[in-house]
Scaffold this motif. Structure first.
Motif, mmCIF file in Angstrom:
data_model
loop_
_atom_site.group_PDB
_atom_site.id
_atom_site.type_symbol
_atom_site.label_atom_id
_atom_site.label_comp_id
_atom_site.label_asym_id
_atom_site.label_seq_id
_atom_site.Cartn_x
_atom_site.Cartn_y
_atom_site.Cartn_z
ATOM 1 N N ALA A 126 2.784 10.185 -10.054
ATOM 2 C CA ALA A 126 2.308 11.555 -10.270
ATOM 3 C C ALA A 126 1.098 11.584 -11.201
ATOM 4 C CB ALA A 126 3.436 12.406 -10.848
ATOM 5 N N GLU A 127 1.052 10.649 -12.129
ATOM 6 C CA GLU A 127 -0.068 10.565 -13.061
ATOM 7 C C GLU A 127 -1.357 10.141 -12.354
ATOM 8 O OE1 GLU A 127 -1.342 7.549 -16.684
ATOM 9 O OE2 GLU A 127 0.793 8.009 -16.405
ATOM 10 N N PHE A 128 -1.229 9.257 -11.352
ATOM 11 C CA PHE A 128 -2.413 8.692 -10.690
ATOM 12 C C PHE A 128 -2.875 9.492 -9.470
ATOM 13 C CE2 PHE A 128 -2.123 3.955 -12.107
ATOM 14 C CZ PHE A 128 -2.239 4.381 -13.423
ATOM 15 N N VAL A 129 -1.952 10.221 -8.847
ATOM 16 C CA VAL A 129 -2.267 10.887 -7.585
ATOM 17 C C VAL A 129 -3.484 11.823 -7.671
ATOM 18 C CG1 VAL A 129 -1.423 12.677 -6.009
ATOM 19 C CG2 VAL A 129 -0.048 10.644 -6.433
ATOM 20 N N TYR A 133 -6.276 11.792 -4.859
ATOM 21 C CA TYR A 133 -6.298 12.967 -3.988
ATOM 22 C C TYR A 133 -6.656 14.206 -4.810
ATOM 23 C CZ TYR A 133 -3.720 9.840 -0.865
ATOM 24 O OH TYR A 133 -3.341 8.769 -0.085
ATOM 25 N N PRO A 134 -7.908 14.310 -5.256
ATOM 26 C CA PRO A 134 -8.304 15.425 -6.134
ATOM 27 C C PRO A 134 -8.199 16.791 -5.458
ATOM 28 C CG PRO A 134 -10.226 14.177 -5.400
ATOM 29 C CD PRO A 134 -9.024 13.392 -4.998
ATOM 30 N N ARG A 135 -8.208 16.839 -4.140
ATOM 31 C CA ARG A 135 -8.095 18.115 -3.424
ATOM 32 C C ARG A 135 -6.664 18.394 -2.961
ATOM 33 N NH1 ARG A 135 -12.987 15.915 -1.767
ATOM 34 N NH2 ARG A 135 -14.817 17.236 -2.184
ATOM 35 N N GLY A 136 -5.729 17.624 -3.455
ATOM 36 C CA GLY A 136 -4.346 17.803 -3.042
ATOM 37 C C GLY A 136 -3.928 16.789 -2.004
ATOM 38 N N LEU A 137 -2.634 16.681 -1.792
ATOM 39 C CA LEU A 137 -2.091 15.683 -0.872
ATOM 40 C C LEU A 137 -2.212 16.169 0.564
ATOM 41 C CD1 LEU A 137 -0.600 12.927 -1.037
ATOM 42 C CD2 LEU A 137 1.533 14.210 -0.850
ATOM 43 N N PRO A 138 -2.836 15.382 1.441
ATOM 44 C CA PRO A 138 -2.895 15.773 2.857
ATOM 45 C C PRO A 138 -1.495 15.809 3.465
ATOM 46 C CG PRO A 138 -4.406 13.960 2.361
ATOM 47 C CD PRO A 138 -3.512 14.112 1.183
ATOM 48 N N LEU A 184 -0.866 -0.279 -8.559
ATOM 49 C CA LEU A 184 -0.445 1.029 -8.072
ATOM 50 C C LEU A 184 -1.626 1.823 -7.528
ATOM 51 C CD1 LEU A 184 1.658 3.175 -7.591
ATOM 52 C CD2 LEU A 184 1.453 3.863 -9.998
ATOM 53 N N MET A 185 -2.750 1.775 -8.234
ATOM 54 C CA MET A 185 -3.937 2.487 -7.765
ATOM 55 C C MET A 185 -4.389 1.920 -6.415
ATOM 56 S SD MET A 185 -6.026 4.949 -8.336
ATOM 57 C CE MET A 185 -6.029 5.345 -10.102
ATOM 58 N N ARG A 186 -4.378 0.606 -6.278
ATOM 59 C CA ARG A 186 -4.784 -0.016 -5.013
ATOM 60 C C ARG A 186 -3.795 0.338 -3.898
ATOM 61 N NH1 ARG A 186 -8.820 -3.738 -5.159
ATOM 62 N NH2 ARG A 186 -9.544 -4.444 -7.212
ATOM 63 N N LEU A 187 -2.524 0.431 -4.229
ATOM 64 C CA LEU A 187 -1.532 0.839 -3.228
ATOM 65 C C LEU A 187 -1.782 2.278 -2.774
ATOM 66 C CD1 LEU A 187 1.729 -0.705 -4.739
ATOM 67 C CD2 LEU A 187 0.580 -1.426 -2.636
ATOM 68 N N LEU A 188 -2.131 3.144 -3.713
ATOM 69 C CA LEU A 188 -2.419 4.537 -3.372
ATOM 70 C C LEU A 188 -3.655 4.661 -2.483
ATOM 71 C CD1 LEU A 188 -1.623 6.251 -6.784
ATOM 72 C CD2 LEU A 188 -0.407 6.633 -4.625
ATOM 73 N N LEU A 189 -4.552 3.706 -2.591
ATOM 74 C CA LEU A 189 -5.762 3.703 -1.768
ATOM 75 C C LEU A 189 -5.554 2.981 -0.432
ATOM 76 C CD1 LEU A 189 -8.338 2.917 -4.599
ATOM 77 C CD2 LEU A 189 -8.200 5.050 -3.306
ATOM 78 N N SER A 190 -4.393 2.390 -0.246
ATOM 79 C CA SER A 190 -4.112 1.606 0.964
ATOM 80 C C SER A 190 -3.674 2.526 2.109
ATOM 81 C CB SER A 190 -3.010 0.588 0.663
ATOM 82 O OG SER A 190 -1.741 1.228 0.614
ATOM 83 N N PRO A 191 -3.484 1.968 3.318
ATOM 84 C CA PRO A 191 -3.035 2.787 4.460
ATOM 85 C C PRO A 191 -1.699 3.484 4.249
ATOM 86 C CG PRO A 191 -3.953 0.714 5.246
ATOM 87 C CD PRO A 191 -3.877 0.601 3.753
ATOM 88 N N ILE A 192 -0.843 2.980 3.341
ATOM 89 C CA ILE A 192 0.432 3.650 3.075
ATOM 90 C C ILE A 192 0.373 4.451 1.776
ATOM 91 C CG2 ILE A 192 1.820 1.986 4.372
ATOM 92 C CD1 ILE A 192 2.556 0.644 1.724
ATOM 93 N N GLY A 193 -0.849 4.656 1.264
ATOM 94 C CA GLY A 193 -1.012 5.350 -0.011
ATOM 95 C C GLY A 193 -0.472 6.754 -0.011
ATOM 96 N N ILE A 194 -0.685 7.496 1.073
ATOM 97 C CA ILE A 194 -0.211 8.873 1.114
ATOM 98 C C ILE A 194 1.313 8.938 1.072
ATOM 99 C CG2 ILE A 194 -0.229 8.971 3.640
ATOM 100 C CD1 ILE A 194 -1.083 11.889 3.398
#
Length: 319
Positions: A126-129, A133-138, A184-194
């Protein structure tokens, strides 16, 4: 120097770099772990799994929300009736705590299966999201019980550096948390990040179901009322059933039963409880029903299963 791959100049392409990173990760882990088993590490949430032979039987376990990255070999993970095959450089993520069945299907003494497990923290997510995703979670088009993707060279490199932190206590204490944040940041940027990001949002169905799962894990001995779990998750009973099944691949009742059986097995193994006492501790009213459920789930009655586990643990200790 220009970007890209030019064979004449000797520049490495992406695949070569990726393979080199995987080979380095395998070397680093082999320097830390030489025997078979699952090894917790001084870095919180980090586990290393190593197996030098394929498995005949399914291994039952309970996984916290986590990601498994395979450095070598192949393993099949079964979540109820859904199977996931994870091989070299692939990663597998589950967003909620789940009972799982596993079997190593590619491993040898020369090239053992090697996997790295990292527990995922919803609060840290939650801290990194907002940064990712600055415009919110797709919106998530489909929701699954587990997700797989290729681990890119950046993730593999960061995991290698995390393992290397184990060599020095000061690195374990000071540098490892920074490297974990990078992973964690790299995971959030990966294909399963969302799918990982969903774990950090309080109003997503994944997080709401996770609340019900947290209650079940803390109160597995108590009778379960689906209506109360639905209320805890802020859902109607029908919607709760639908989302619980999507996230866990099973009903709440089946989840509770498997949770109880896993806990009973842990009690018999770690505290040397007999089957009747363990069954009562986890909420079973009938010892015979417990024995039937145990045999159906683990493949052997309690006594035979304990003998098999003790024999395997003794063998691993003497490797």
């Amino acid at each position: 120097m220009t970007d890209g791959y030019f064979e004449q100049s000797g520049t490495m392409n992406d695949k070569t770099v990726h393979d080199a990173e995987i080979s380095q990760l395998v070397r680093v882990i082999n320097n830390n772990v030489q025997s078979d088993g699952i090894f917790s590490q001084p870095i919180p949430g980090l586990h290393i799994r190593r197996y030098s032979k394929t498995g005949v039987d399914w291994e039952k376990a309970f996984y916290l929300p986590s990601v498994l990255i395979v450095a070598q070999g192949v393993k099949t993970v079964m979540l109820d009736k859904e199977a996931f095959q994870i091989g070299k450089s692939r990663m597998f993520m589950i967003p909620v705590a789940l009972p799982v069945s596993l079997r190593t299907i590619q491993a040898t003494a020369q090239q053992p299966f090697i996997g790295i497990g990292l527990t995922l923290d919803p609060e840290k997510i939650a801290e990194f999201v907002p940064k990712v995703y600055p415009r919110g979670l797709p919106s998530v088009p489909t929701r699954c019980v587990g997700y797989t993707a290729e681990a890119d060279a950046g993730i593999i490199n960061a995991v290698t550096r995390l393992i290397e932190c184990l060599h020095h206590p000061s690195d374990t204490e000071l540098l490892a948390p920074i490297v974990k944040d990078e992973i964690l940041m790299r995971l959030l940027l990966s294909p399963i990040g969302i799918n990982i990001a969903e774990m950090g949002f309080a109003d997503t169905s994944v997080r709401q179901v996770a609340k019900a799962i947290e209650w079940l894990r803390s109160n597995f001995i108590q009778p379960m009322k689906v209506s109360e779990l639905a209320s805890l998750s802020h859902m109607s009973v029908s919607i709760f059933h639908k989302h619980f099944k999507a996230v866990t691949s099973m009903s709440p009742l089946k989840y509770q039963k498997e949770l109880r059986l896993q806990e009973a097995r842990n009690l018999m193994l770690s505290k040397k409880m007999d089957a009747i006492t363990a069954s009562q501790w986890v909420g079973y009213a009938s010892a015979s029903q417990f024995s039937r459920d145990y045999r159906s789930y683990f493949g052997n009655p309690p006594g035979r299963d304990m003998a098999r586990l003790h024999s395997r643990l003794t063998s691993e200790v003497h490797q």
